[in-house]
Each structure stands twice: as C-alpha cells, then as structure tokens.
Design a protein around this motif. Sequence first.
Motif, PDB file in Angstrom:
ATOM      1  N   VAL A 218      22.973 -21.672 -63.227  1.00 62.71           N
ATOM      2  CA  VAL A 218      22.540 -20.663 -62.255  1.00 62.71           C
ATOM      3  C   VAL A 218      22.458 -21.278 -60.860  1.00 62.71           C
ATOM      4  CG1 VAL A 218      20.631 -19.171 -61.548  1.00 62.71           C
ATOM      5  CG2 VAL A 218      21.399 -19.165 -63.941  1.00 62.71           C
ATOM      6  N   VAL A 219      21.836 -22.441 -60.746  1.00 66.37           N
ATOM      7  CA  VAL A 219      21.712 -23.092 -59.434  1.00 66.37           C
ATOM      8  C   VAL A 219      23.093 -23.460 -58.896  1.00 66.37           C
ATOM      9  CG1 VAL A 219      20.860 -25.153 -58.240  1.00 66.37           C
ATOM     10  CG2 VAL A 219      19.356 -23.894 -59.788  1.00 66.37           C
ATOM     11  N   ALA A 220      23.942 -24.029 -59.735  1.00 71.24           N
ATOM     12  CA  ALA A 220      25.297 -24.381 -59.286  1.00 71.24           C
ATOM     13  C   ALA A 220      26.044 -23.133 -58.836  1.00 71.24           C
ATOM     14  CB  ALA A 220      26.058 -25.081 -60.410  1.00 71.24           C
ATOM     15  N   GLY A 221      25.900 -22.049 -59.576  1.00 72.57           N
ATOM     16  CA  GLY A 221      26.573 -20.805 -59.207  1.00 72.57           C
ATOM     17  C   GLY A 221      26.077 -20.248 -57.890  1.00 72.57           C
ATOM     18  N   VAL A 222      24.780 -20.256 -57.683  1.00 73.71           N
ATOM     19  CA  VAL A 222      24.201 -19.767 -56.424  1.00 73.71           C
ATOM     20  C   VAL A 222      24.702 -20.612 -55.260  1.00 73.71           C
ATOM     21  CG1 VAL A 222      22.040 -19.541 -55.128  1.00 73.71           C
ATOM     22  CG2 VAL A 222      22.196 -18.658 -57.465  1.00 73.71           C
ATOM     23  N   MET A 223      24.860 -21.899 -55.475  1.00 69.50           N
ATOM     24  CA  MET A 223      25.350 -22.780 -54.412  1.00 69.50           C
ATOM     25  C   MET A 223      26.778 -22.425 -53.986  1.00 69.50           C
ATOM     26  SD  MET A 223      22.915 -24.564 -53.384  1.00 69.50           S
ATOM     27  CE  MET A 223      23.841 -25.619 -52.295  1.00 69.50           C
ATOM     28  N   HIS A 224      27.549 -21.828 -54.889  1.00 66.62           N
ATOM     29  CA  HIS A 224      28.898 -21.380 -54.512  1.00 66.62           C
ATOM     30  C   HIS A 224      28.836 -20.328 -53.408  1.00 66.62           C
ATOM     31  CE1 HIS A 224      30.133 -23.401 -58.168  1.00 66.62           C
ATOM     32  NE2 HIS A 224      31.400 -23.140 -57.905  1.00 66.62           N
ATOM     33  N   PHE A 225      27.765 -19.542 -53.393  1.00 71.00           N
ATOM     34  CA  PHE A 225      27.595 -18.496 -52.369  1.00 71.00           C
ATOM     35  C   PHE A 225      26.894 -19.060 -51.131  1.00 71.00           C
ATOM     36  CE2 PHE A 225      26.845 -16.374 -56.568  1.00 71.00           C
ATOM     37  CZ  PHE A 225      28.155 -15.968 -56.734  1.00 71.00           C
ATOM     38  N   ALA A 226      25.907 -19.921 -51.350  1.00 71.72           N
ATOM     39  CA  ALA A 226      25.117 -20.460 -50.252  1.00 71.72           C
ATOM     40  C   ALA A 226      25.896 -21.485 -49.428  1.00 71.72           C
ATOM     41  CB  ALA A 226      23.827 -21.097 -50.790  1.00 71.72           C
ATOM     42  N   ARG A 227      26.717 -22.291 -50.094  1.00 76.59           N
ATOM     43  CA  ARG A 227      27.453 -23.363 -49.415  1.00 76.59           C
ATOM     44  C   ARG A 227      28.897 -23.437 -49.923  1.00 76.59           C
ATOM     45  NH1 ARG A 227      24.090 -26.889 -46.471  1.00 76.59           N
ATOM     46  NH2 ARG A 227      26.071 -27.292 -45.441  1.00 76.59           N
ATOM     47  N   PRO A 228      29.673 -22.390 -49.740  1.00 76.00           N
ATOM     48  CA  PRO A 228      31.052 -22.410 -50.256  1.00 76.00           C
ATOM     49  C   PRO A 228      31.887 -23.545 -49.680  1.00 76.00           C
ATOM     50  CG  PRO A 228      30.737 -20.561 -48.766  1.00 76.00           C
ATOM     51  CD  PRO A 228      29.379 -21.166 -49.012  1.00 76.00           C
ATOM     52  N   GLU A 229      31.534 -23.999 -48.478  1.00 78.98           N
ATOM     53  CA  GLU A 229      32.303 -25.088 -47.869  1.00 78.98           C
ATOM     54  C   GLU A 229      32.182 -26.386 -48.667  1.00 78.98           C
ATOM     55  OE1 GLU A 229      28.220 -25.218 -45.890  1.00 78.98           O
ATOM     56  OE2 GLU A 229      29.603 -23.661 -46.525  1.00 78.98           O
ATOM     57  N   PHE A 230      31.154 -26.513 -49.500  1.00 78.75           N
ATOM     58  CA  PHE A 230      31.033 -27.677 -50.376  1.00 78.75           C
ATOM     59  C   PHE A 230      32.074 -27.626 -51.496  1.00 78.75           C
ATOM     60  CE2 PHE A 230      26.245 -28.819 -49.764  1.00 78.75           C
ATOM     61  CZ  PHE A 230      26.491 -29.142 -48.445  1.00 78.75           C
ATOM     62  N   TYR A 231      32.470 -26.446 -51.898  1.00 78.47           N
ATOM     63  CA  TYR A 231      33.345 -26.276 -53.051  1.00 78.47           C
ATOM     64  C   TYR A 231      34.815 -26.125 -52.667  1.00 78.47           C
ATOM     65  CZ  TYR A 231      28.986 -25.776 -55.520  1.00 78.47           C
ATOM     66  OH  TYR A 231      27.750 -26.017 -56.033  1.00 78.47           O
ATOM     67  N   LEU A 232      35.083 -25.671 -51.465  1.00 75.72           N
ATOM     68  CA  LEU A 232      36.465 -25.443 -51.050  1.00 75.72           C
ATOM     69  C   LEU A 232      37.336 -26.698 -51.113  1.00 75.72           C
ATOM     70  CD1 LEU A 232      35.865 -22.856 -48.210  1.00 75.72           C
ATOM     71  CD2 LEU A 232      37.029 -22.454 -50.398  1.00 75.72           C
ATOM     72  N   PRO A 233      36.845 -27.887 -50.724  1.00 76.74           N
ATOM     73  CA  PRO A 233      37.707 -29.072 -50.825  1.00 76.74           C
ATOM     74  C   PRO A 233      38.101 -29.427 -52.259  1.00 76.74           C
ATOM     75  CG  PRO A 233      35.840 -29.505 -49.384  1.00 76.74           C
ATOM     76  CD  PRO A 233      35.582 -28.188 -50.061  1.00 76.74           C
ATOM     77  N   MET A 234      37.346 -28.953 -53.226  1.00 77.89           N
ATOM     78  CA  MET A 234      37.652 -29.242 -54.629  1.00 77.89           C
ATOM     79  C   MET A 234      38.898 -28.511 -55.122  1.00 77.89           C
ATOM     80  SD  MET A 234      33.971 -28.937 -56.431  1.00 77.89           S
ATOM     81  CE  MET A 234      32.540 -29.778 -55.838  1.00 77.89           C
TER      82      MET A 234
ATOM     83  N   GLY B  24      31.456 -19.016 -59.003  1.00 76.32           N
ATOM     84  CA  GLY B  24      30.006 -18.892 -58.813  1.00 76.32           C
ATOM     85  C   GLY B  24      29.432 -17.736 -59.608  1.00 76.32           C
ATOM     86  N   VAL B  25      30.132 -16.596 -59.580  1.00 73.37           N
ATOM     87  CA  VAL B  25      29.703 -15.436 -60.376  1.00 73.37           C
ATOM     88  C   VAL B  25      29.669 -15.809 -61.857  1.00 73.37           C
ATOM     89  CG1 VAL B  25      30.371 -13.119 -61.144  1.00 73.37           C
ATOM     90  CG2 VAL B  25      30.467 -13.703 -58.712  1.00 73.37           C
ATOM     91  N   ALA B  26      30.712 -16.503 -62.313  1.00 69.85           N
ATOM     92  CA  ALA B  26      30.777 -16.899 -63.727  1.00 69.85           C
ATOM     93  C   ALA B  26      29.626 -17.836 -64.088  1.00 69.85           C
ATOM     94  CB  ALA B  26      32.124 -17.565 -64.020  1.00 69.85           C
ATOM     95  N   GLU B  27      29.341 -18.797 -63.236  1.00 71.45           N
ATOM     96  CA  GLU B  27      28.266 -19.745 -63.536  1.00 71.45           C
ATOM     97  C   GLU B  27      26.906 -19.055 -63.590  1.00 71.45           C
ATOM     98  OE1 GLU B  27      28.590 -23.018 -60.799  1.00 71.45           O
ATOM     99  OE2 GLU B  27      30.150 -23.954 -62.009  1.00 71.45           O
ATOM    100  N   VAL B  28      26.628 -18.187 -62.624  1.00 69.43           N
ATOM    101  CA  VAL B  28      25.347 -17.473 -62.637  1.00 69.43           C
ATOM    102  C   VAL B  28      25.271 -16.568 -63.863  1.00 69.43           C
ATOM    103  CG1 VAL B  28      23.926 -15.738 -61.460  1.00 69.43           C
ATOM    104  CG2 VAL B  28      24.994 -17.586 -60.135  1.00 69.43           C
ATOM    105  N   GLY B  29      26.313 -15.797 -64.098  1.00 71.45           N
ATOM    106  CA  GLY B  29      26.317 -14.867 -65.235  1.00 71.45           C
ATOM    107  C   GLY B  29      26.171 -15.574 -66.567  1.00 71.45           C
ATOM    108  N   LEU B  30      26.906 -16.650 -66.762  1.00 72.32           N
ATOM    109  CA  LEU B  30      26.830 -17.382 -68.027  1.00 72.32           C
ATOM    110  C   LEU B  30      25.504 -18.118 -68.166  1.00 72.32           C
ATOM    111  CD1 LEU B  30      30.493 -18.691 -68.117  1.00 72.32           C
ATOM    112  CD2 LEU B  30      29.487 -16.976 -69.656  1.00 72.32           C
ATOM    113  N   GLY B  31      24.983 -18.628 -67.052  1.00 77.58           N
ATOM    114  CA  GLY B  31      23.681 -19.305 -67.088  1.00 77.58           C
ATOM    115  C   GLY B  31      22.564 -18.371 -67.511  1.00 77.58           C
ATOM    116  N   VAL B  32      22.625 -17.129 -67.048  1.00 74.09           N
ATOM    117  CA  VAL B  32      21.625 -16.132 -67.459  1.00 74.09           C
ATOM    118  C   VAL B  32      21.894 -15.679 -68.886  1.00 74.09           C
ATOM    119  CG1 VAL B  32      20.770 -13.794 -67.016  1.00 74.09           C
ATOM    120  CG2 VAL B  32      21.146 -15.367 -65.109  1.00 74.09           C
ATOM    121  N   ALA B  33      23.154 -15.399 -69.197  1.00 76.69           N
ATOM    122  CA  ALA B  33      23.509 -14.863 -70.522  1.00 76.69           C
ATOM    123  C   ALA B  33      23.166 -15.822 -71.653  1.00 76.69           C
ATOM    124  CB  ALA B  33      24.995 -14.503 -70.559  1.00 76.69           C
TER     125      ALA B  33
END
Length: 122
Positions: free
Chosen positions: A17-33, A49-58
Amino acid sequence: MSRLKHVLLWIMAAFYVVAGVMHFARPEFYLPMMPPYLPWHGPLVFLSGVAEVGLGVAVLIPALRPWAAWGIILLLVAVFPANIHIALNNVPVFGAAEGAGIWNWVRLPLQGVLALWAWWYA
C-alpha cells in the motif's frame, strides 16, 4: 493462521500500500526505472501504483487473499524487467544522484523472496 504469519501479512500489505501510494505522490522516483522499450511510462507507473494499493488491501480480506497473493506474484513478475533494467544500466532511483551499483543486483533475488512471501498466503 499463526500470530507470526498474521503479523507478516499486515507488514506485507502495508509495504504494498505504501509503495503504491508513493507511485502517485512521487512518480518521478519511479519513472527512471522504466525500461526505454516500454511505452507510456507515466501511465504504467500510475497503473502499477493502483495494482500495489489494490493488492495490498485485497490481501487483508480473507475471501480475496489467495487471489491477491497470486496478483502480487504476477505484479512482481511484471515489474522484474524494470529491475533488470536498473541493474544492467545502474539507473539511479528514488531521487538518488547515482545508481546503487552492486545493490541493484542484490535487489533481483529479493524479488523472489517477495514472491515467496506472497505465495505463503496463496
């Protein structure tokens, strides 16, 4: 479920969930990957990010837990090429000025550990 397994489930869920939220909060951290051969880097970062949050909750919902655990495993497989890209090209990630060198390679087998962790709940 044992107490340890229950605690580790909550830790795993929080991690995704935290990793997924970070995709929205700091996308520039993930774009170089993102490997250059993939299109639509921004939307793919958002989608992962949507997948990580959704799966983390599910994974916390007993009826969904096995499906969510398999979803996490598939997500780890889907993002593995990005991890290879990071290792091969020593890509600086998470706002770093330079790549992490050997630690990029150490990260690769850790993906297997994360997959086994999720499989424990499948």
